[in-house]
Design a protein around this motif. Structure first.
Motif, PDB file in Angstrom:
ATOM      1  N   GLU A 105       0.854  -1.184   0.000  1.00  0.00           N
ATOM      2  CA  GLU A 105       0.000   0.000   0.000  1.00  0.00           C
ATOM      3  C   GLU A 105       0.892   1.237   0.000  1.00  0.00           C
ATOM      4  N   LEU A 106       0.322   2.382   0.332  1.00  0.00           N
ATOM      5  CA  LEU A 106       1.112   3.610   0.383  1.00  0.00           C
ATOM      6  C   LEU A 106       2.189   3.498   1.453  1.00  0.00           C
ATOM      7  N   ARG A 107       3.276   4.233   1.270  1.00  0.00           N
ATOM      8  CA  ARG A 107       4.365   4.210   2.237  1.00  0.00           C
ATOM      9  C   ARG A 107       3.892   4.728   3.593  1.00  0.00           C
ATOM     10  N   THR A 108       4.581   4.311   4.637  1.00  0.00           N
ATOM     11  CA  THR A 108       4.317   4.837   5.974  1.00  0.00           C
ATOM     12  C   THR A 108       5.514   5.666   6.423  1.00  0.00           C
ATOM     13  N   ILE A 109       5.274   6.519   7.424  1.00  0.00           N
ATOM     14  CA  ILE A 109       6.321   7.396   7.921  1.00  0.00           C
ATOM     15  C   ILE A 109       6.219   7.485   9.442  1.00  0.00           C
ATOM     16  N   GLY A 110       7.334   7.582  10.109  1.00  0.00           N
ATOM     17  CA  GLY A 110       7.353   7.695  11.563  1.00  0.00           C
ATOM     18  C   GLY A 110       8.468   8.631  12.002  1.00  0.00           C
ATOM     19  N   ARG A 111       8.474   8.939  13.275  1.00  0.00           N
ATOM     20  CA  ARG A 111       9.472   9.875  13.804  1.00  0.00           C
ATOM     21  C   ARG A 111      10.069   9.355  15.101  1.00  0.00           C
ATOM     22  N   GLU A 112      11.363   9.547  15.266  1.00  0.00           N
ATOM     23  CA  GLU A 112      12.068   9.265  16.515  1.00  0.00           C
ATOM     24  C   GLU A 112      12.768  10.564  16.930  1.00  0.00           C
ATOM     25  N   ALA A 113      12.208  11.245  17.915  1.00  0.00           N
ATOM     26  CA  ALA A 113      12.718  12.557  18.314  1.00  0.00           C
ATOM     27  C   ALA A 113      13.311  12.503  19.722  1.00  0.00           C
ATOM     28  N   GLU A 114      14.592  12.809  19.826  1.00  0.00           N
ATOM     29  CA  GLU A 114      15.269  12.826  21.124  1.00  0.00           C
ATOM     30  C   GLU A 114      15.279  14.256  21.672  1.00  0.00           C
ATOM     31  N   HIS A 115      15.021  14.377  22.962  1.00  0.00           N
ATOM     32  CA  HIS A 115      14.958  15.691  23.600  1.00  0.00           C
ATOM     33  C   HIS A 115      15.801  15.720  24.881  1.00  0.00           C
ATOM     34  N   PRO A 116      16.678  16.717  25.029  1.00  0.00           N
ATOM     35  CA  PRO A 116      17.386  16.876  26.299  1.00  0.00           C
ATOM     36  C   PRO A 116      16.412  17.329  27.393  1.00  0.00           C
ATOM     37  N   LEU A 117      16.600  16.824  28.583  1.00  0.00           N
ATOM     38  CA  LEU A 117      15.856  17.264  29.756  1.00  0.00           C
ATOM     39  C   LEU A 117      16.817  18.045  30.645  1.00  0.00           C
ATOM     40  N   HIS A 152       0.271   4.102  20.242  1.00  0.00           N
ATOM     41  CA  HIS A 152       0.609   5.061  19.197  1.00  0.00           C
ATOM     42  C   HIS A 152       2.024   5.629  19.298  1.00  0.00           C
ATOM     43  N   PHE A 153       2.600   5.598  20.483  1.00  0.00           N
ATOM     44  CA  PHE A 153       3.966   6.124  20.633  1.00  0.00           C
ATOM     45  C   PHE A 153       4.645   5.480  21.828  1.00  0.00           C
ATOM     46  N   THR A 165      18.337  12.523  28.526  1.00  0.00           N
ATOM     47  CA  THR A 165      17.753  12.529  27.179  1.00  0.00           C
ATOM     48  C   THR A 165      16.618  11.520  27.104  1.00  0.00           C
ATOM     49  N   ILE A 166      15.481  11.932  26.560  1.00  0.00           N
ATOM     50  CA  ILE A 166      14.349  11.034  26.344  1.00  0.00           C
ATOM     51  C   ILE A 166      14.001  11.049  24.864  1.00  0.00           C
ATOM     52  N   GLU A 167      13.593   9.893  24.358  1.00  0.00           N
ATOM     53  CA  GLU A 167      13.220   9.787  22.948  1.00  0.00           C
ATOM     54  C   GLU A 167      11.725   9.508  22.829  1.00  0.00           C
ATOM     55  N   VAL A 168      11.072  10.252  21.937  1.00  0.00           N
ATOM     56  CA  VAL A 168       9.662  10.045  21.630  1.00  0.00           C
ATOM     57  C   VAL A 168       9.582   9.365  20.266  1.00  0.00           C
ATOM     58  N   VAL A 169       9.012   8.157  20.238  1.00  0.00           N
ATOM     59  CA  VAL A 169       8.974   7.354  19.018  1.00  0.00           C
ATOM     60  C   VAL A 169       7.514   7.124  18.616  1.00  0.00           C
ATOM     61  N   THR A 170       7.127   7.582  17.437  1.00  0.00           N
ATOM     62  CA  THR A 170       5.763   7.341  16.969  1.00  0.00           C
ATOM     63  C   THR A 170       5.679   5.988  16.257  1.00  0.00           C
ATOM     64  N   ARG A 171       4.489   5.460  16.147  1.00  0.00           N
ATOM     65  CA  ARG A 171       4.273   4.282  15.302  1.00  0.00           C
ATOM     66  C   ARG A 171       4.332   4.711  13.843  1.00  0.00           C
ATOM     67  N   PRO A 172       4.441   3.770  12.911  1.00  0.00           N
ATOM     68  CA  PRO A 172       4.363   4.123  11.491  1.00  0.00           C
ATOM     69  C   PRO A 172       3.006   4.755  11.185  1.00  0.00           C
ATOM     70  N   CYS A 173       3.021   5.867  10.477  1.00  0.00           N
ATOM     71  CA  CYS A 173       1.796   6.622  10.192  1.00  0.00           C
ATOM     72  C   CYS A 173       1.560   6.742   8.690  1.00  0.00           C
ATOM     73  N   LYS A 174       0.336   7.114   8.326  1.00  0.00           N
ATOM     74  CA  LYS A 174      -0.026   7.214   6.913  1.00  0.00           C
ATOM     75  C   LYS A 174       0.476   8.510   6.278  1.00  0.00           C
ATOM     76  N   ASP A 175       0.687   9.568   7.109  1.00  0.00           N
ATOM     77  CA  ASP A 175       1.173  10.836   6.564  1.00  0.00           C
ATOM     78  C   ASP A 175       1.758  11.695   7.693  1.00  0.00           C
ATOM     79  N   LEU A 176       2.316  12.836   7.310  1.00  0.00           N
ATOM     80  CA  LEU A 176       2.963  13.723   8.285  1.00  0.00           C
ATOM     81  C   LEU A 176       1.976  14.330   9.268  1.00  0.00           C
ATOM     82  N   TYR A 210       2.768  12.938  17.817  1.00  0.00           N
ATOM     83  CA  TYR A 210       3.928  13.563  18.467  1.00  0.00           C
ATOM     84  C   TYR A 210       3.493  14.678  19.415  1.00  0.00           C
ATOM     85  N   ASP A 211       2.547  15.512  18.986  1.00  0.00           N
ATOM     86  CA  ASP A 211       2.071  16.614  19.829  1.00  0.00           C
ATOM     87  C   ASP A 211       1.411  16.091  21.102  1.00  0.00           C
TER      88      ASP A 211
END
Length: 230
Positions: A27-39, A78-79, A89-100, A107-108
């Motif tokens: 099917e259509l490609r999926t997209i995800g994000r892995e965002a690391e944040h300093p605390l 979902h994440f 440092t903490i990382e927020v990882v989303t599941r594969p998604c259909k679009d941005l 993520y929000d």
């Protein structure tokens, strides 16, 4: 004989790596994000993530993942929140998604909950590529088996990763696209770094470059290994 063994091992790793990609996208490609944040604390120095794991687990009702009796991640549908190399440092990882748009929504939600709990503990969540004041050090390394193994393998340079934070986007590709994707990504690397560089100050002083993270990584084992464009 050693050379043959080395080549055989390389071929084995290549085959295993290749298996991680589908022959075709159904099917259509999926997209995800892995965002690391300093605390950081109110004084700008690293805040120990382990202090707020219990509160974050209670507020989000996520499932805790343990290693050695310590929480190293919280998993949800979902994440995921996960501990990174540095305790600050903490990382927020989303599941594969259909679009941005879907990535942004998940993520929000994750960030709103994280910021709320961090605030209760007197901590701030930064959108920055490195700890601004606390220097890289094994004293602030997260106690995870994988990181201990990498410390043994990489030795002193591994300490650098205890302070850095990166942001990665994952896009599904097929098995036959891997080589092309790797080549294109290498060509785009200088542009992406130039647009996204976000770590000019660390250890409390200006580094002289926009991306101290990238500049320093280029010096790690530079005599025997290359970093950056291939």
């Amino acid at each position: 004989m050693a050379g043959v063994t080395s080549r055989a091992w390389t071929r084995y790793l290549a085959r295993e790596f290749r298996k991680g990609f589908k022959e075709a996208n159904a099917e259509l490609r999926t997209i995800g994000r892995e965002a690391e944040h300093p605390l950081v604390q109110s004084n700008g120095h690293a805040f120990n993530l382990s202090k707020m794991w219990p509160s974050l687990a209670r507020q989000t009702s996520m499932s805790a993942e343990y290693e050695g009796g310590n929480i190293i991640a919280l998993n949800g549908p979902h994440f995921q929140y996960t501990a990174e190399v540095g305790i600050g440092t903490i990382e927020v990882v989303t599941r594969p998604c259909k679009d941005l748009l879907e990535v942004a929504e998940i993520y929000d939600t994750a960030m709103a909950q994280l910021i709320s709990v961090a605030s209760e503990h007197g901590a701030q969540v930064l959108g920055y590529g490195i700890q601004p004041f606390t220097p890289p050090s094994f004293d602030i390394m997260t106690d995870k088996l994988r990181y201990q193994s990498l410390r043994s393998s990489v030795s002193e340079p591994w300490a650098w990763f205890t302070a850095t934070a990166s942001d990665q986007t994952q896009v599904s590709i097929t098995r036959e696209e891997v080589a092309l994707q790797a080549n294109v990504s290498n060509l785009l690397a200088p542009i992406v770094i130039g647009l996204c560089a976000n770590s000019p100050v660390y250890s409390g002083v200006p580094s002289g470059v926009c991306s101290a993270r990238e500049a320093h990584m280029g010096t790690i084992h530079s005599g025997t290994h290359r970093h950056g464009m291939l």
